[in-house]
Motif scaffolding. Structure first.
Motif, PDB file in Angstrom:
ATOM      1  N   LEU A 136       0.813  -1.210   0.000  1.00  0.00           N
ATOM      2  CA  LEU A 136       0.000   0.000   0.000  1.00  0.00           C
ATOM      3  C   LEU A 136       0.851   1.266   0.000  1.00  0.00           C
ATOM      4  CD1 LEU A 136      -2.713  -1.142   2.566  1.00  0.00           C
ATOM      5  CD2 LEU A 136      -2.979  -0.935   0.080  1.00  0.00           C
ATOM      6  N   LEU A 137       2.125   1.140   0.295  1.00  0.00           N
ATOM      7  CA  LEU A 137       3.029   2.292   0.288  1.00  0.00           C
ATOM      8  C   LEU A 137       3.660   2.550  -1.071  1.00  0.00           C
ATOM      9  CD1 LEU A 137       4.951   1.804   3.664  1.00  0.00           C
ATOM     10  CD2 LEU A 137       3.359   3.658   3.111  1.00  0.00           C
ATOM     11  N   ARG A 138       3.273   1.799  -2.083  1.00  0.00           N
ATOM     12  CA  ARG A 138       3.959   1.908  -3.378  1.00  0.00           C
ATOM     13  C   ARG A 138       3.916   3.331  -3.931  1.00  0.00           C
ATOM     14  NH1 ARG A 138       3.161  -1.796  -8.858  1.00  0.00           N
ATOM     15  NH2 ARG A 138       4.511  -0.516 -10.193  1.00  0.00           N
ATOM     16  N   GLY A 139       2.760   3.996  -3.833  1.00  0.00           N
ATOM     17  CA  GLY A 139       2.668   5.357  -4.352  1.00  0.00           C
ATOM     18  C   GLY A 139       3.636   6.291  -3.660  1.00  0.00           C
ATOM     19  N   LEU A 140       3.705   6.211  -2.340  1.00  0.00           N
ATOM     20  CA  LEU A 140       4.632   7.036  -1.570  1.00  0.00           C
ATOM     21  C   LEU A 140       6.082   6.695  -1.923  1.00  0.00           C
ATOM     22  CD1 LEU A 140       5.211   9.041   0.780  1.00  0.00           C
ATOM     23  CD2 LEU A 140       5.152   7.066   2.296  1.00  0.00           C
ATOM     24  N   ILE A 141       6.360   5.410  -2.046  1.00  0.00           N
ATOM     25  CA  ILE A 141       7.714   4.977  -2.390  1.00  0.00           C
ATOM     26  C   ILE A 141       8.151   5.597  -3.713  1.00  0.00           C
ATOM     27  CG2 ILE A 141       9.028   2.963  -3.164  1.00  0.00           C
ATOM     28  CD1 ILE A 141       7.443   1.341  -1.023  1.00  0.00           C
ATOM     29  N   GLU A 142       7.272   5.595  -4.700  1.00  0.00           N
ATOM     30  CA  GLU A 142       7.644   6.127  -6.011  1.00  0.00           C
ATOM     31  C   GLU A 142       7.791   7.649  -5.974  1.00  0.00           C
ATOM     32  OE1 GLU A 142       5.043   4.552  -9.005  1.00  0.00           O
ATOM     33  OE2 GLU A 142       6.090   2.613  -8.977  1.00  0.00           O
ATOM     34  N   LEU A 143       6.910   8.330  -5.247  1.00  0.00           N
ATOM     35  CA  LEU A 143       7.034   9.780  -5.144  1.00  0.00           C
ATOM     36  C   LEU A 143       8.295  10.194  -4.397  1.00  0.00           C
ATOM     37  CD1 LEU A 143       3.344  10.838  -4.360  1.00  0.00           C
ATOM     38  CD2 LEU A 143       4.607  11.185  -6.493  1.00  0.00           C
ATOM     39  N   ALA A 144       8.698   9.382  -3.418  1.00  0.00           N
ATOM     40  CA  ALA A 144       9.876   9.714  -2.607  1.00  0.00           C
ATOM     41  C   ALA A 144      11.179   9.295  -3.268  1.00  0.00           C
ATOM     42  CB  ALA A 144       9.769   9.044  -1.242  1.00  0.00           C
ATOM     43  N   ALA A 156       7.060  -7.249   0.945  1.00  0.00           N
ATOM     44  CA  ALA A 156       8.137  -6.304   1.254  1.00  0.00           C
ATOM     45  C   ALA A 156       9.407  -6.669   0.479  1.00  0.00           C
ATOM     46  CB  ALA A 156       8.418  -6.300   2.752  1.00  0.00           C
ATOM     47  N   GLY A 157       9.680  -7.967   0.343  1.00  0.00           N
ATOM     48  CA  GLY A 157      10.838  -8.395  -0.433  1.00  0.00           C
ATOM     49  C   GLY A 157      10.746  -7.954  -1.881  1.00  0.00           C
ATOM     50  N   TYR A 158       9.542  -7.991  -2.431  1.00  0.00           N
ATOM     51  CA  TYR A 158       9.336  -7.502  -3.796  1.00  0.00           C
ATOM     52  C   TYR A 158       9.648  -6.011  -3.891  1.00  0.00           C
ATOM     53  CZ  TYR A 158       6.665  -5.286  -7.511  1.00  0.00           C
ATOM     54  OH  TYR A 158       6.284  -4.487  -8.561  1.00  0.00           O
ATOM     55  N   LEU A 159       9.127  -5.223  -2.948  1.00  0.00           N
ATOM     56  CA  LEU A 159       9.372  -3.779  -2.970  1.00  0.00           C
ATOM     57  C   LEU A 159      10.864  -3.478  -2.840  1.00  0.00           C
ATOM     58  CD1 LEU A 159       6.428  -2.602  -0.691  1.00  0.00           C
ATOM     59  CD2 LEU A 159       6.609  -2.298  -3.178  1.00  0.00           C
ATOM     60  N   ALA A 160      11.555  -4.237  -1.987  1.00  0.00           N
ATOM     61  CA  ALA A 160      12.985  -4.032  -1.811  1.00  0.00           C
ATOM     62  C   ALA A 160      13.763  -4.421  -3.063  1.00  0.00           C
ATOM     63  CB  ALA A 160      13.490  -4.822  -0.612  1.00  0.00           C
ATOM     64  N   GLN A 161      13.219  -5.349  -3.832  1.00  0.00           N
ATOM     65  CA  GLN A 161      13.894  -5.733  -5.067  1.00  0.00           C
ATOM     66  C   GLN A 161      13.770  -4.657  -6.138  1.00  0.00           C
ATOM     67  OE1 GLN A 161      12.197  -8.461  -8.113  1.00  0.00           O
ATOM     68  NE2 GLN A 161      13.872  -9.846  -7.520  1.00  0.00           N
ATOM     69  N   VAL A 162      12.576  -4.071  -6.283  1.00  0.00           N
ATOM     70  CA  VAL A 162      12.336  -3.208  -7.443  1.00  0.00           C
ATOM     71  C   VAL A 162      12.620  -1.734  -7.185  1.00  0.00           C
ATOM     72  CG1 VAL A 162      10.674  -4.822  -8.427  1.00  0.00           C
ATOM     73  CG2 VAL A 162       9.852  -2.984  -6.951  1.00  0.00           C
ATOM     74  N   TYR A 163      12.712  -1.318  -5.916  1.00  0.00           N
ATOM     75  CA  TYR A 163      12.979   0.088  -5.626  1.00  0.00           C
ATOM     76  C   TYR A 163      14.313   0.221  -4.886  1.00  0.00           C
ATOM     77  CZ  TYR A 163       8.107   0.751  -6.915  1.00  0.00           C
ATOM     78  OH  TYR A 163       6.913   0.774  -7.597  1.00  0.00           O
ATOM     79  N   PRO A 164      15.244   1.002  -5.423  1.00  0.00           N
ATOM     80  CA  PRO A 164      16.591   1.029  -4.849  1.00  0.00           C
ATOM     81  C   PRO A 164      16.680   1.607  -3.450  1.00  0.00           C
ATOM     82  CG  PRO A 164      16.346   2.696  -6.581  1.00  0.00           C
ATOM     83  CD  PRO A 164      15.135   1.826  -6.643  1.00  0.00           C
ATOM     84  N   HIS A 165      15.702   2.414  -3.031  1.00  0.00           N
ATOM     85  CA  HIS A 165      15.771   3.067  -1.727  1.00  0.00           C
ATOM     86  C   HIS A 165      14.932   2.358  -0.670  1.00  0.00           C
ATOM     87  CE1 HIS A 165      12.181   4.470  -3.660  1.00  0.00           C
ATOM     88  NE2 HIS A 165      11.800   5.231  -2.667  1.00  0.00           N
ATOM     89  N   GLU A 217      13.882 -14.688  -0.336  1.00  0.00           N
ATOM     90  CA  GLU A 217      13.496 -15.183  -1.655  1.00  0.00           C
ATOM     91  C   GLU A 217      13.722 -14.168  -2.773  1.00  0.00           C
ATOM     92  OE1 GLU A 217      10.057 -18.341  -0.182  1.00  0.00           O
ATOM     93  OE2 GLU A 217       9.464 -16.388  -0.986  1.00  0.00           O
ATOM     94  N   LEU A 218      13.257 -12.924  -2.631  1.00  0.00           N
ATOM     95  CA  LEU A 218      13.269 -11.971  -3.735  1.00  0.00           C
ATOM     96  C   LEU A 218      14.268 -10.838  -3.591  1.00  0.00           C
ATOM     97  CD1 LEU A 218       9.513 -11.395  -4.731  1.00  0.00           C
ATOM     98  CD2 LEU A 218      11.252 -12.674  -5.971  1.00  0.00           C
ATOM     99  N   ALA A 219      14.367 -10.293  -2.403  1.00  0.00           N
ATOM    100  CA  ALA A 219      15.146  -9.072  -2.222  1.00  0.00           C
ATOM    101  C   ALA A 219      16.641  -9.313  -2.381  1.00  0.00           C
ATOM    102  CB  ALA A 219      14.875  -8.481  -0.840  1.00  0.00           C
ATOM    103  N   PRO A 220      17.354  -8.378  -2.995  1.00  0.00           N
ATOM    104  CA  PRO A 220      18.821  -8.461  -2.941  1.00  0.00           C
ATOM    105  C   PRO A 220      19.272  -8.468  -1.489  1.00  0.00           C
ATOM    106  CG  PRO A 220      18.104  -6.762  -4.493  1.00  0.00           C
ATOM    107  CD  PRO A 220      16.885  -7.197  -3.738  1.00  0.00           C
ATOM    108  N   PHE A 221      20.301  -9.192  -1.194  1.00  0.00           N
ATOM    109  CA  PHE A 221      20.706  -9.371   0.203  1.00  0.00           C
ATOM    110  C   PHE A 221      21.212  -8.079   0.834  1.00  0.00           C
ATOM    111  CE2 PHE A 221      21.602 -13.618  -1.855  1.00  0.00           C
ATOM    112  CZ  PHE A 221      20.349 -14.120  -1.535  1.00  0.00           C
ATOM    113  N   ALA A 222      21.599  -7.115   0.007  1.00  0.00           N
ATOM    114  CA  ALA A 222      22.018  -5.805   0.522  1.00  0.00           C
ATOM    115  C   ALA A 222      20.840  -4.958   0.980  1.00  0.00           C
ATOM    116  CB  ALA A 222      22.812  -5.048  -0.541  1.00  0.00           C
ATOM    117  N   LYS A 223      19.612  -5.450   0.791  1.00  0.00           N
ATOM    118  CA  LYS A 223      18.417  -4.673   1.120  1.00  0.00           C
ATOM    119  C   LYS A 223      17.677  -5.220   2.347  1.00  0.00           C
ATOM    120  CE  LYS A 223      17.348  -1.831  -1.371  1.00  0.00           C
ATOM    121  NZ  LYS A 223      16.490  -1.989  -2.577  1.00  0.00           N
ATOM    122  N   ILE A 224      18.238  -6.231   3.014  1.00  0.00           N
ATOM    123  CA  ILE A 224      17.591  -6.852   4.166  1.00  0.00           C
ATOM    124  C   ILE A 224      18.394  -6.513   5.414  1.00  0.00           C
ATOM    125  CG2 ILE A 224      16.676  -9.004   5.120  1.00  0.00           C
ATOM    126  CD1 ILE A 224      16.994 -10.228   2.306  1.00  0.00           C
TER     127      ILE A 224
END
Length: 418
Positions: A286-294, A313-322, A347-354
Motif C-alpha cells: 500500500l506504500l507503493r505510491g509514496l515509495i515512487e514519489l519519494a 516487502a521483499g518484492y518492494l525491496a527488489q524493485v525500488y533502490p531506496h 526469496e526476492l530481495a537483494p541481500f544488501a536490502k535486508i
C-alpha cells in the motif's frame, strides 16, 4: 551517540542449542552439545556477528508480575483469559527453551519455575544476562513509546556496554509541539523546527501511520492550506478530549514528507502489531505510491516487521533502490517456525536490502530471542543452501554478515565499528 566498549559478550551456547544449565560463574554461557568448538564454521561465524539491531526499544525497568509478563509476550491488548496462559505460544515456549539456560535453569522449565528464578535474580541481573547473551553490537533505539516503564538510550548503553543511538518517532514530535502550545497556522513551521532540533544526534526517523490511519494513506504531500485546516481540527479535538494524539491523514502525510525532507532513513511499521492497527491496511504494498514519489529524494525507506506480508516487502525491496526491509518481531512471535519466516525473507530481495531487527520492547527475553532465533534461522537456512551445493560457505557467511550488521551500518552511516 553514546560510546561504549565493543568486547564480545558471553552468549548462551552456540545459537541456543545447549541442553544443560548455565556454566558456573559464566552467566549466559551454557554447556551442551552445541558448543562453539563442535559447531560448523558457518554456525560459529553467524554466532560471532556483532549484530546491529536497527529497530529496538528499551528493556523493562523493573520486575513484572506474572500477569504483566504475559501481557508483554503477546501483541494482544486484552486481558489474558483465566483458562489459558500466554506461555502456551511459540514465543512462550521459546522463552522457556532459550532464556531459561541464560538465567541458570535447565531448558523447558514450567512458567512458575522460570518466573520465580527471574524474580530471584532481579530485573538488573536478568537484563544484564539476557542483553549480553544477545550479542548485539549496536542498538538503534526507537523512543516514541514506553515512558518510564522501559530503559532509555543512556541506561541501555550503561547496561549493555554497547553504542545506543536514537530513532525518533515523527508522531511523538508532533504531539510534543501541540502539548507545548501552537496555533494551526504555526503548526507546520513549529513541527519542522522541533524535528530538526530533536534529531540533531538521531540516526533515523520512524512513522506509525500504520497505527494512526493505515498504509493506504494518500501518498502525495498535502498543500499548506490543507495542513493548516487539519491542524485546526486536531487542536480543537485535543482541547475537547484532553488527549493529544495525531491521527488525521492529512497531518500524517505532512509528518512523513517533512521527515523525508529531513533526510534521515525513515522507518515504517508494517504488518503485524497490536489491535490498535487494522492488519488489512498494513500491507507494505500500500506504500507503493509514496515509495515512487519519494524515490527522487534518495532517502532510505525501511519497512519494519512486515509479517505476514514479508514476501510483498521483499518484492518492494527488489524493485525500488531506496527500499529496505526486515522481518523483525515476526521471528520472535513465530518461535520455532521463525526459520520459515527468515527463509521466505530471502526469496526476492537483494541481500544488501535486508536488515536485522528484534523490535524488542520490555522484557529482555525479547531482545535475546530476537537475536538468537534470527541466528538460528540464518544458520539453518543458509546451511541448507551450502549443504545442497547451491551456495559456498564464504557466500553464506558474507550474506549473514551483511544482513546482521553491514547493511545497517551502511544505511544509517554507523561506520565499520560503531
Amino acid at each position: 551517540m553514546i560510546p561504549a566498549p565493543m568486547d564480545s559478550p558471553a552468549r548462551a551456547g552456540s545459537l541456543g542449542h545447549a541442553t544443560g544449565a548455565a556454566e558456573p560463574g559464566v552467566p549466559g554461557r551454557a554447556t551442551g552439545t552445541g558448543t562453539a568448538g563442535e559447531a560448523g564454521a558457518l554456525e560459529r561465524a553467524i554466532e560471532e556477528i556483532p549484530l546491529v539491531d536497527h529497530h529496538v526499544h528499551g528493556a523493562l525497568d523493573g520486575d513484572p508480575s506474572r500477569r504483566r509478563f504475559e501481557e508483554l509476550i503477546t501483541e494482544s491488548d486484552r486481558p489474558v483469559p483465566a483458562w489459558m496462559t500466554q506461555f502456551d505460544s511459540q514465543l512462550g515456549f521459546a522463552v522457556l527453551r532459550h532464556c531459561a539456560p541464560v538465567l541458570g535453569l535447565d531448558p523447558h522449565p514450567d512458567p512458575e519455575t522460570y518466573l520465580a528464578r527471574r524474580a530471584e535474580l532481579g530485573a538488573g541481573e536478568v537484563n544484564r544476562r539476557l542483553l549480553a547473551a544477545a550479542g548485539v553490537g549496536h542498538f538503534l533505539l526507537e523512543t516514541g513509546y514506553g515512558g518510564e516503564e522501559i530503559l532509555g538510550p543512556a541506561p541501555m548503553a550503561a547496561l549493555t556496554g554497547r553504542p545506543v543511538e536514537e530513532v525518533v518517532r515523527l508522531e511523538s514530535v508532533a504531539e510534543g509541539v501541540v502539548a507545548g502550545g501552537t496555533d494551526a497556522a504555526g503548526f507546520a513551521a513549529r513541527f519542522e523546527a522541533a524535528l530538526w532540533e530533536r534529531t540533531r544526534a538521531a540516526r533515523g526517523l520512524k512513522s506509525v501511520v500504520a497505527y494512526r490511519y493505515g498504509l493506504d494513506v494518500d501518498p502525495a504531500p498535502p498543500a499548506p492550506a490543507e495542513v493548516v485546516a487539519a491542524a485546526g481540527r486536531w487542536l480543537r479535538e485535543s482541547e475537547r478530549t484532553g488527549t493529544i494524539r495525531v491521527g488525521d491523514p492529512v497531518l500524517l502525510r505532512h509528518l512523513i514528507w517533512t521527515g523525508i525532507g529531513r533526510g534521515l532513513p525513515l522507518q515504517f511499521h508494517t504488518g503485524y502489531g497490536d489491535p490498535d492497527l487494522d492488519l488489512r491496511r498494513c500491507d507494505p504494498l500500500l506504500l507503493r505510491g509514496l515509495i515512487e514519489l519519494a524515490e527522487p529524494r534518495g532517502v532510505p525507506l525501511l519497512l519494519l516487521h512486515c509479517y505476514p506480508y514479508h514476501r510483498n516487502a521483499g518484492y518492494l525491496a527488489q524493485v525500488y533502490p531506496h527500499v529496505y526491509f526486515d522481518v523483525g518481531l515476526g521471528v520472535n512471535h513465530t518461535g520455532a517456525r521463525g526459520v520459515a519466516v527468515v527463509a521466505e525473507s530471502l526469496e526476492l530481495a537483494p541481500f544488501a536490502k535486508i536488515l536485522f531487527s528484534s523490535d524488542a520492547w520490555g522484557p529482555a527475553e525479547l531482545h535475546h530471542l530476537g537475536a538468537l532465533l534470527w541466528r538460528r534461522a540464518m544458520t539453518r537456512v543458509l546451511g541448507g543452501f551450502v549443504a545442497d551445493g547451491e551456495w559456498s560457505e564464504p557466500q553464506a557467511v558474507r550474506v549473514a554478515t551483511m544482513i546482521g550488521a553491514r547493511n545497517a551500518r551502511r544505511v544509517y552511516g554507523l561506520g565499520e565499528t560503531g
